[in-house]
Every structure is written in C-alpha cells, then in structure tokens.
Scaffold this active site. Structure first.
Site, PDB file in Angstrom:
ATOM      1  N   GLY A   1       0.805  -1.212   0.000  1.00  9.65           N
ATOM      2  CA  GLY A   1       0.000   0.000   0.000  1.00  9.65           C
ATOM      3  C   GLY A   1       0.837   1.260   0.000  1.00  9.65           C
ATOM      4  O   GLY A   1       2.052   1.219   0.171  1.00  9.65           O
TER       5      GLY A   1
ATOM      6  N   VAL B   1       0.875   5.339   1.656  1.00 13.97           N
ATOM      7  CA  VAL B   1       0.363   6.104   2.795  1.00 13.97           C
ATOM      8  C   VAL B   1       0.253   7.566   2.398  1.00 13.97           C
ATOM      9  O   VAL B   1       1.171   8.130   1.803  1.00 13.97           O
ATOM     10  CB  VAL B   1       1.272   5.929   4.032  1.00 13.97           C
ATOM     11  CG1 VAL B   1       0.717   6.703   5.216  1.00 13.97           C
ATOM     12  CG2 VAL B   1       1.417   4.450   4.390  1.00 13.97           C
TER      13      VAL B   1
ATOM     14  N   ASP C   1       7.816  -8.217  10.533  1.00 15.57           N
ATOM     15  CA  ASP C   1       8.439  -7.284   9.595  1.00 15.57           C
ATOM     16  C   ASP C   1       8.910  -6.016  10.322  1.00 15.57           C
ATOM     17  O   ASP C   1       8.687  -4.909   9.857  1.00 15.57           O
ATOM     18  CB  ASP C   1       7.464  -6.928   8.469  1.00 15.57           C
ATOM     19  CG  ASP C   1       8.178  -6.389   7.227  1.00 15.57           C
ATOM     20  OD1 ASP C   1       9.397  -6.621   7.083  1.00 15.57           O
ATOM     21  OD2 ASP C   1       7.511  -5.736   6.412  1.00 15.57           O
TER      22      ASP C   1
END
Length: 191
Positions: A36, A38, A147
C-alpha cells in the site's frame, strides 16, 4: 461500503478522506510499501491522519490481518488504527499521523539524525521493546509482527516511536498450528 471503528457515517468519512487526499494524489503521498501507499489527510475539522491505501491487486488476507491485529490493541507504542474502509472503489486504513515519519527517513535526513542524540535513540529502542513485549506477552493473543524494520517504526514530534504495518503479522493460536511459512523483509527475518 464498510467503515468501522469510527463512530461516523462511513460514506461521509470516505468522501472527506478522498477529498483530503485529492483522490489519493501523489502530492499527498508520504510513503509507499509492498502492499500500500500512505497519504497525509487533513480533514476540514483540522484533524490529521495517515491513510494507508491498499493496492487493488492485493488479496484480502493482509488487509484483514492488519485490521484484526490492531483492532484490539491499545498501546502507546503501536500506531493507533482509527478506522478502515472496504469499498468497491478501494480499501484503506486510517491511522494516527506521526509527524516525523519513519525511523528510516529520520536516519537518512542529516538534520533529524543529528537531532537524534544517543538519549533519544535509546528511548526509541525502549519504545520498540515495550511494544514488542506487549504484543508477545500482554495482548489478547500473542502477535508476531514478522516485519520489524526502520521503515515500519514511526516517530512523533518528541521522537516517541510506534510500530506500524501489521500486514504480515501473525496472531498466534495457543491451541493450533502457528507460523510455518517465512514472511517479512530479507535481512530482518528472525530465523
């Protein structure tokens, strides 16, 4: 359209976020990752949010995993999820806005890196340790982020650190099978 967590009319909030980001224009993009981008969104009320728009090609699993991981978490060192939207026009998550951006960006900027003296850096490490300890020991169920890296640690104006990006997180099931597949960023994987 579905919008949750926030106690507002979902369609109205969706429109306000689309307007605030100029339909997710690159001019408002403050970061991009594997699943994605931001965007900085300032609503007419003056409220400022970080909106993570999920890439269309991504499957629902990571989107749902991020929501499920964060909806039950209340910790000062984990990015606060205010809401999410899943509509035919797109999917996005609405987070608290962290003024200084990621730790990676702060370390790559000479001015900010100099501002981060050893005391501030130690506090950042302490904040991350508190968040990880909470996720592993004090949550509704243990959560493994999978992560943790400098681009997934966000900083506010006072250099308070928050862990973000729970798309690869794994909620452990004490009675079932757990992590069997490797996931995360090369160089950051715990083996």
């Amino acid at each position: 359209m579905m919008f949750a967590i926030w106690n507002f009319d979902g369609e109205d909030v969706y429109k306000k976020i689309v307007d605030a980001t100029n339909n997710f224009s690159n001019a408002f993009c403050i970061g991009s990752g594997g699943n994605g981008s931001v965007y900085r969104a300032q609503l007419p009320t003056g409220e400022l949010f970080a909106v993570k728009k999920i890439h269309v090609a991504e499957d629902d699993e990571q989107f749902n995993r991020e929501i499920h991981s964060l909806v039950n978490i209340q910790h000062r060192n984990i990015a606060k999820l205010f809401g999410y939207c899943s509509a035919t026009q797109g999917r996005f998550l609405v987070y608290e806005y962290m003024d200084r951006g990621s730790l990676a960006a702060a370390l790559n900027c000479l001015g900010t890196a100099v501002e981060m003296d050893w005391a501030r850096r130690l506090n950042i490490v302490r904040d991350i340790a508190h968040a990880l300890s909470y996720m592993h020991h004090d949550c509704f169920a243990p959560i493994v982020h999978r992560d943790i890296k400098s681009s997934n640690v966000l900083l506010d104006l006072e250099f308070k650190a928050c862990i973000s990006d729970f798309g690869l997180a794994k909620i452990l099931d004490a009675n079932g099978s757990n992590c069997r597949n490797l996931a995360g960023t090369k160089g950051y994987l715990a083996l």
